[in-house]
Scaffold this active site. Structure first.
Site, short mmCIF file in Angstrom:
data_model
loop_
_atom_site.label_atom_id
_atom_site.label_comp_id
_atom_site.label_asym_id
_atom_site.label_seq_id
_atom_site.Cartn_x
_atom_site.Cartn_y
_atom_site.Cartn_z
N LYS A 1 -7.08 -15.83 1.45
CA LYS A 1 -7.12 -14.98 0.25
C LYS A 1 -8.21 -15.45 -0.72
CE LYS A 1 -4.99 -11.85 -0.32
NZ LYS A 1 -5.32 -10.49 0.21
N ALA B 1 0.82 -1.21 0.00
CA ALA B 1 0.00 0.00 0.00
C ALA B 1 0.86 1.26 0.00
CB ALA B 1 -0.94 0.00 1.20
N ARG C 1 -4.97 1.16 11.16
CA ARG C 1 -5.59 0.83 12.44
C ARG C 1 -5.31 1.89 13.49
NH1 ARG C 1 -4.81 -5.57 13.42
NH2 ARG C 1 -3.01 -5.29 12.08
P1 NAP Z 1 1.61 -5.80 5.12
O1 NAP Z 1 2.71 -4.84 4.96
O2 NAP Z 1 1.62 -6.67 6.34
O3 NAP Z 1 0.23 -5.06 5.00
C1 NAP Z 1 -0.96 -5.61 5.49
C2 NAP Z 1 -1.84 -4.47 5.93
O4 NAP Z 1 -3.07 -5.02 6.42
C3 NAP Z 1 -1.23 -3.64 7.04
O5 NAP Z 1 -1.33 -2.31 6.66
C4 NAP Z 1 -2.10 -3.93 8.24
O6 NAP Z 1 -2.33 -2.80 9.03
C5 NAP Z 1 -3.41 -4.30 7.58
N1 NAP Z 1 -4.23 -5.09 8.48
C6 NAP Z 1 -3.99 -6.33 8.96
N2 NAP Z 1 -4.98 -6.67 9.81
C7 NAP Z 1 -5.83 -5.63 9.87
C8 NAP Z 1 -7.03 -5.36 10.57
N3 NAP Z 1 -7.59 -6.25 11.41
N4 NAP Z 1 -7.64 -4.17 10.37
C9 NAP Z 1 -7.11 -3.25 9.56
N5 NAP Z 1 -5.96 -3.43 8.87
C10 NAP Z 1 -5.35 -4.62 9.02
O7 NAP Z 1 1.55 -6.83 3.90
P2 NAP Z 1 1.59 -6.61 2.30
O8 NAP Z 1 2.57 -7.60 1.80
O9 NAP Z 1 1.73 -5.19 1.94
O10 NAP Z 1 0.14 -7.13 1.92
C11 NAP Z 1 -0.88 -6.27 1.48
C12 NAP Z 1 -1.91 -7.07 0.71
O11 NAP Z 1 -1.29 -7.72 -0.40
C13 NAP Z 1 -2.58 -8.18 1.52
O12 NAP Z 1 -3.92 -8.25 1.12
C14 NAP Z 1 -1.82 -9.43 1.06
O13 NAP Z 1 -2.59 -10.59 1.21
C15 NAP Z 1 -1.61 -9.09 -0.41
N6 NAP Z 1 -0.53 -9.82 -1.06
C16 NAP Z 1 0.75 -9.71 -0.62
C17 NAP Z 1 1.76 -10.39 -1.28
C18 NAP Z 1 3.19 -10.28 -0.85
O14 NAP Z 1 4.03 -11.07 -1.32
N7 NAP Z 1 3.54 -9.32 -0.03
C19 NAP Z 1 1.46 -11.20 -2.38
C20 NAP Z 1 0.14 -11.29 -2.81
C21 NAP Z 1 -0.86 -10.59 -2.16
P3 NAP Z 1 -1.53 -2.47 10.39
O15 NAP Z 1 -0.39 -1.61 9.98
O16 NAP Z 1 -2.52 -1.79 11.22
O17 NAP Z 1 -1.06 -3.80 10.95
#
Ligand code: NAP
Length: 347
Positions: free
Chosen positions: A165, A16, A35
């Site tokens: 997912k 993000a 959050r």
């Molecule tokens: P990340 O940095 O851990 O980001 C996840 C985000 O979700 C964080 O901003 C976290 O917010 C938020 N979150 C988690 N639980 C929450 C809750 N209960 N309420 C509100 N916010 C919540 O991981 P990312 O790799 O950027 O992943 C982002 C998206 O991409 C996810 O949907 C993931 O499944 C998808 N994705 C990731 C990858 C990869 O390889 N990284 C691959 C495919 C898809 P907080 O800061 O408050 O914890």
């Protein structure tokens, strides 16, 4: 160019951060939900980007488990990007509570709020290749996974993250089909790498590189291959999906397939021998025997993934306008960021 008001959920996250940056640099107004808007490590990097960019950043507090928290940030938005979802592979005991419930209930809460937002035209959901397939073994008889494939093999007990997912994406399409005000486009990335704008993310993407740099994998890695993509391409794909009128359906985002050893080889070529990057693959029988004691993997996962090749068809993403940079650049920039941020000690 006309500008939009875009809500981004989970704005503190690894992927993000790059989305918000691209939107702000293009002059858009971003309603960023986190959050805890008072947590400096979640939002300071976003504020710093906003200070230098023509766009406007507005922070909102929202939790995936709080059904009412998304109405206020959605007000006046024409586009919603729903990225928030837990991406952790270890450190929990109850996979349903840690992964599945926030992913599925969160998607329901966000998209039900989207139905109440009269200005909204398009929703872009950050899904994953995890909703396309469950285990590499499912490749049998196929030349490549495409957007027509769905993960039907994961469950709370086997590959719970993948299950979270696919269940969330199915929920999103179900809610989409109950209305005709906004359309839905999903971005389905493989494993994402590339520099992070924040030191604070818990994303599993960041963990692998830290483990390689800190020597946790120096005795060897399993022969595990997956689809890999740069975080900047993933962010750009979200923007293309939001603003291209013809974008529709699902888009697999994978540059190419790479093994864990392949990643280590790229890093060693760029950063030399002074870091303890893995040099060999551990035989599958050994992984099967000791893997479950070393990390968050089960014997079923090992049998169905280690040593199995994998391929993805990324042609739809290229039609959308994504062009993939060389992965050498992805891993070089990523490891350099990890060093610059002091997450791995420079040698
Ligand atoms: P990340 O940095 O851990 O980001 C996840 C985000 O979700 C964080 O901003 C976290 O917010 C938020 N979150 C988690 N639980 C929450 C809750 N209960 N309420 C509100 N916010 C919540 O991981 P990312 O790799 O950027 O992943 C982002 C998206 O991409 C996810 O949907 C993931 O499944 C998808 N994705 C990731 C990858 C990869 O390889 N990284 C691959 C495919 C898809 P907080 O800061 O408050 O914890």
């Amino acid at each position: 160019m006309s500008t939009s008001t875009v809500m981004v959920t989970g704005a503190s996250g690894y992927i993000a951060g790059w989305i918000v940056k691209e939107l702000l640099e293009a002059g858009h107004t971003v309603h960023a939900t986190v959050r805890d808007p008072n947590k400096a490590t979640s939002v300071d990097h976003l504020k710093a980007i906003a200070e230098q960019a023509p766009g406007t950043l507005k922070l909102f507090k929202a939790d995936l488990l709080d059904a009412d928290s998304f109405d206020a940030p959605l007000q006046g938005c024409d586009i919603l990007m729903h990225t928030a979802s837990p991406f952790v592979l270890e450190g929990f005991t109850d996979a349903y509570e840690a992964l599945v419930r926030p992913a599925v209930e969160g998607t329901r809460h966000v998209l039900e709020a989207a139905k109440r937002c009269p200005t909204l035209k398009r929703v872009v959901l950050t899904s994953s290749v995890a909703s396309v397939y469950g285990d590499n073994a499912e490749m049998k008889g196929k030349t490549a996974f495409t957007e027509a494939d769905w993960n039907t093999t994961s469950s709370v007990d086997h590959n719970p993250y993948q299950y979270s997912k696919v269940a969330a994406e199915r929920e999103a399409w179900k809610i989409h089909d109950t209305q005709d005000q906004w359309d839905l486009v999903t971005i389905n990335p493989g494993m994402v790498y590339g520099p992070s704008l924040t030191r604070a993310s818990n994303s599993a993407s960041i963990d692998t590189l830290l483990q390689m740099g800190r020597g946790k994998l120096k005795t060897g890695v399993p022969a595990l291959s997956y689809g890999v993509v740069d975080v900047r391409e993933v962010a750009h794909a979200h923007v293309l999906a939001a603003f291209s009128p013809e974008a529709e359906g699902r888009y697999i985002l994978v540059n190419r397939e790479l093994s864990m050893l392949g990643i280590a080889d790229i890093l060693r070529k760029q950063f030399g021998n002074r870091y303890p990057f893995p040099r060999m693959q551990v035989p599958k029988a050994m992984v099967w025997l000791v893997g479950p004691m070393m990390g968050p993997v089960t014997r079923k996962f090992i049998s169905r993934n280690v040593g199995h090749p994998i391929r993805f068809d990324n042609s739809r993403s290229q039609q959308l306008g994504v062009s993939y940079r060389p992965l050498t650049e992805t891993f070089t920039d990523h490891f350099q960021q990890v060093l610059d941020d002091g997450l791995v000690r420079p040698r």
